[in-house]
Write a protein that holds these residues in place. Structure first.
Motif, mmCIF file in Angstrom:
data_model
loop_
_atom_site.group_PDB
_atom_site.id
_atom_site.type_symbol
_atom_site.label_atom_id
_atom_site.label_comp_id
_atom_site.label_asym_id
_atom_site.label_seq_id
_atom_site.Cartn_x
_atom_site.Cartn_y
_atom_site.Cartn_z
ATOM 1 N N SER A 38 0.827 -1.215 0.000
ATOM 2 C CA SER A 38 0.000 0.000 0.000
ATOM 3 C C SER A 38 0.857 1.259 0.000
ATOM 4 O O SER A 38 2.046 1.217 0.311
ATOM 5 C CB SER A 38 -0.889 0.016 1.238
ATOM 6 O OG SER A 38 -1.719 -1.113 1.253
ATOM 7 N N SER A 39 0.209 2.383 -0.296
ATOM 8 C CA SER A 39 0.878 3.690 -0.287
ATOM 9 C C SER A 39 1.665 3.874 1.005
ATOM 10 O O SER A 39 1.202 3.522 2.081
ATOM 11 C CB SER A 39 -0.143 4.817 -0.388
ATOM 12 O OG SER A 39 -0.781 4.779 -1.632
ATOM 13 N N GLY A 40 2.864 4.421 0.869
ATOM 14 C CA GLY A 40 3.702 4.687 2.029
ATOM 15 C C GLY A 40 4.656 3.569 2.391
ATOM 16 O O GLY A 40 5.604 3.776 3.143
ATOM 17 N N GLU A 41 4.454 2.366 1.840
ATOM 18 C CA GLU A 41 5.357 1.257 2.164
ATOM 19 C C GLU A 41 6.653 1.394 1.374
ATOM 20 O O GLU A 41 6.656 1.783 0.210
ATOM 21 C CB GLU A 41 4.692 -0.089 1.880
ATOM 22 C CG GLU A 41 3.576 -0.399 2.855
ATOM 23 C CD GLU A 41 3.101 -1.827 2.758
ATOM 24 O OE1 GLU A 41 3.889 -2.741 3.068
ATOM 25 O OE2 GLU A 41 1.938 -2.022 2.362
ATOM 26 N N VAL A 42 7.759 1.069 2.048
ATOM 27 C CA VAL A 42 9.086 1.184 1.452
ATOM 28 C C VAL A 42 9.823 -0.131 1.660
ATOM 29 O O VAL A 42 9.885 -0.648 2.776
ATOM 30 C CB VAL A 42 9.885 2.338 2.097
ATOM 31 C CG1 VAL A 42 11.285 2.421 1.509
ATOM 32 C CG2 VAL A 42 9.149 3.661 1.921
ATOM 33 N N PHE A 43 10.377 -0.669 0.585
ATOM 34 C CA PHE A 43 11.166 -1.901 0.620
ATOM 35 C C PHE A 43 12.557 -1.541 0.110
ATOM 36 O O PHE A 43 12.794 -1.514 -1.099
ATOM 37 C CB PHE A 43 10.535 -2.988 -0.257
ATOM 38 C CG PHE A 43 9.111 -3.299 0.124
ATOM 39 C CD1 PHE A 43 8.838 -4.251 1.087
ATOM 40 C CD2 PHE A 43 8.060 -2.631 -0.478
ATOM 41 C CE1 PHE A 43 7.518 -4.541 1.441
ATOM 42 C CE2 PHE A 43 6.744 -2.913 -0.143
ATOM 43 C CZ PHE A 43 6.468 -3.868 0.821
ATOM 44 N N ARG B 241 19.539 -2.347 -4.416
ATOM 45 C CA ARG B 241 19.101 -2.083 -3.053
ATOM 46 C C ARG B 241 19.256 -0.609 -2.715
ATOM 47 O O ARG B 241 20.113 0.071 -3.262
ATOM 48 C CB ARG B 241 19.947 -2.883 -2.058
ATOM 49 C CG ARG B 241 19.860 -4.370 -2.255
ATOM 50 C CD ARG B 241 20.729 -5.113 -1.269
ATOM 51 N NE ARG B 241 22.119 -4.668 -1.356
ATOM 52 C CZ ARG B 241 22.949 -4.620 -0.332
ATOM 53 N NH1 ARG B 241 22.550 -4.986 0.866
ATOM 54 N NH2 ARG B 241 24.183 -4.232 -0.484
ATOM 55 N N PHE B 242 18.408 -0.122 -1.840
ATOM 56 C CA PHE B 242 18.481 1.233 -1.311
ATOM 57 C C PHE B 242 18.377 2.299 -2.401
ATOM 58 O O PHE B 242 18.940 3.375 -2.277
ATOM 59 C CB PHE B 242 19.760 1.432 -0.475
ATOM 60 C CG PHE B 242 19.935 0.385 0.581
ATOM 61 C CD1 PHE B 242 19.078 0.319 1.664
ATOM 62 C CD2 PHE B 242 20.923 -0.575 0.465
ATOM 63 C CE1 PHE B 242 19.223 -0.666 2.633
ATOM 64 C CE2 PHE B 242 21.079 -1.562 1.427
ATOM 65 C CZ PHE B 242 20.229 -1.610 2.517
ATOM 66 N N SER C 221 15.142 -4.631 -6.942
ATOM 67 C CA SER C 221 15.687 -4.830 -5.599
ATOM 68 C C SER C 221 15.197 -3.834 -4.558
ATOM 69 O O SER C 221 15.454 -4.016 -3.374
ATOM 70 C CB SER C 221 17.219 -4.786 -5.630
ATOM 71 O OG SER C 221 17.708 -5.892 -6.364
ATOM 72 N N SER C 222 14.520 -2.741 -4.962
ATOM 73 C CA SER C 222 13.947 -1.808 -3.980
ATOM 74 C C SER C 222 12.706 -1.141 -4.566
ATOM 75 O O SER C 222 12.617 -0.919 -5.771
ATOM 76 C CB SER C 222 14.964 -0.769 -3.523
ATOM 77 O OG SER C 222 15.563 -0.105 -4.601
ATOM 78 N N ILE C 223 11.730 -0.854 -3.684
ATOM 79 C CA ILE C 223 10.427 -0.301 -4.098
ATOM 80 C C ILE C 223 9.986 0.719 -3.060
ATOM 81 O O ILE C 223 10.124 0.501 -1.866
ATOM 82 C CB ILE C 223 9.349 -1.407 -4.172
ATOM 83 C CG1 ILE C 223 9.732 -2.498 -5.165
ATOM 84 C CG2 ILE C 223 7.985 -0.819 -4.495
ATOM 85 C CD1 ILE C 223 8.835 -3.733 -5.104
ATOM 86 N N ARG C 224 9.422 1.837 -3.539
ATOM 87 C CA ARG C 224 8.801 2.841 -2.666
ATOM 88 C C ARG C 224 7.443 3.184 -3.241
ATOM 89 O O ARG C 224 7.351 3.682 -4.360
ATOM 90 C CB ARG C 224 9.650 4.095 -2.574
ATOM 91 C CG ARG C 224 9.029 5.194 -1.700
ATOM 92 C CD ARG C 224 9.842 6.480 -1.750
ATOM 93 N NE ARG C 224 11.244 6.265 -1.495
ATOM 94 C CZ ARG C 224 11.822 6.273 -0.285
ATOM 95 N NH1 ARG C 224 11.078 6.486 0.778
ATOM 96 N NH2 ARG C 224 13.111 6.091 -0.156
#
Length: 190
Positions: A126-131, A160-161, A185-188
């Motif tokens: 969902s919105s706001g999640e950061v991986f 990543r990052f 490797s990363s999602i925002r």
């Protein structure tokens, strides 16, 4: 005369791969030089300077290591500071792209799939999640498609990052681009 011509052509073909200074790499992530890039033969100021790439030039980012990236461009190939590089399709991508108005909506949701066309194992966010590191979730280099469930947008990045090539998406992607498919490797989510 034909044997001589064949010998010359064979010699040219053998030497072409040895000319990396002016040839752009076919592999790597798209990037841009923010300012003049000083190229070195290793990742750090202690390494010798080997050339430079002018600012606002398209480059290929071959790999990154902490604060340094190995790049290839019109001025040659070498290591330069990561802070002087923009990753993406143009110098403003993905965050400041003036041509796009992203639907950064609270309550948005996207689902991420291992297979193309929304197949295989999946998870939703969902919105706001950061991986920052998909390896921590067991999903590094596994995602091939993304479905937008409720409108929002996301920055999806190869390393990543958020350190390398990124794209900002706001629509379902049944097949991710060649730079990100099974390389995410990363999602925002916004």
């Amino acid at each position: 005369m034909r044997p001589l011509l064949a010998l010359v052509l064979a010699l040219i073909a053998a030497l072409l791969p040895a000319l990396p200074a002016n040839a752009h790499s076919e592999s790597g992530s798209h990037g841009w030089s923010r300012t003049t890039l000083v190229l070195r033969n290793g990742p750090g100021d202690a390494y010798a300077v080997t050339g430079e790439i002018a600012g606002d030039q398209a480059i290929k980012v071959l790999r990154c290591q902490r604060l340094w990236c190995n790049v290839d461009g019109s001025g040659g190939r070498g290591w330069t500071r990561m802070a002087a590089i923009d990753f993406g399709k143009d110098p403003y991508w993905p965050i400041l792209d003036p041509d796009n108005h992203w639907p950064d909506l609270a309550g948005g949701e996207m689902c991420f799939y291992e297979g193309t066309h929304y197949t295989g194992r999946s998870f939703c966010a969902s919105s706001g999640e950061v991986f920052r590191d998909m390896a921590a979730w067991g999903w590094d280099n596994r995602i091939s498609s993304i479905r937008v469930i409720t409108p929002t947008s996301a920055a999806i990045c190869r390393d990543r990052f958020f350190q390398s090539y990124c794209e900002r998406i706001a629509e379902s992607q049944p097949v991710l681009t060649q730079y990100l498919r099974r390389n995410l490797s990363s999602i925002r989510l916004y």
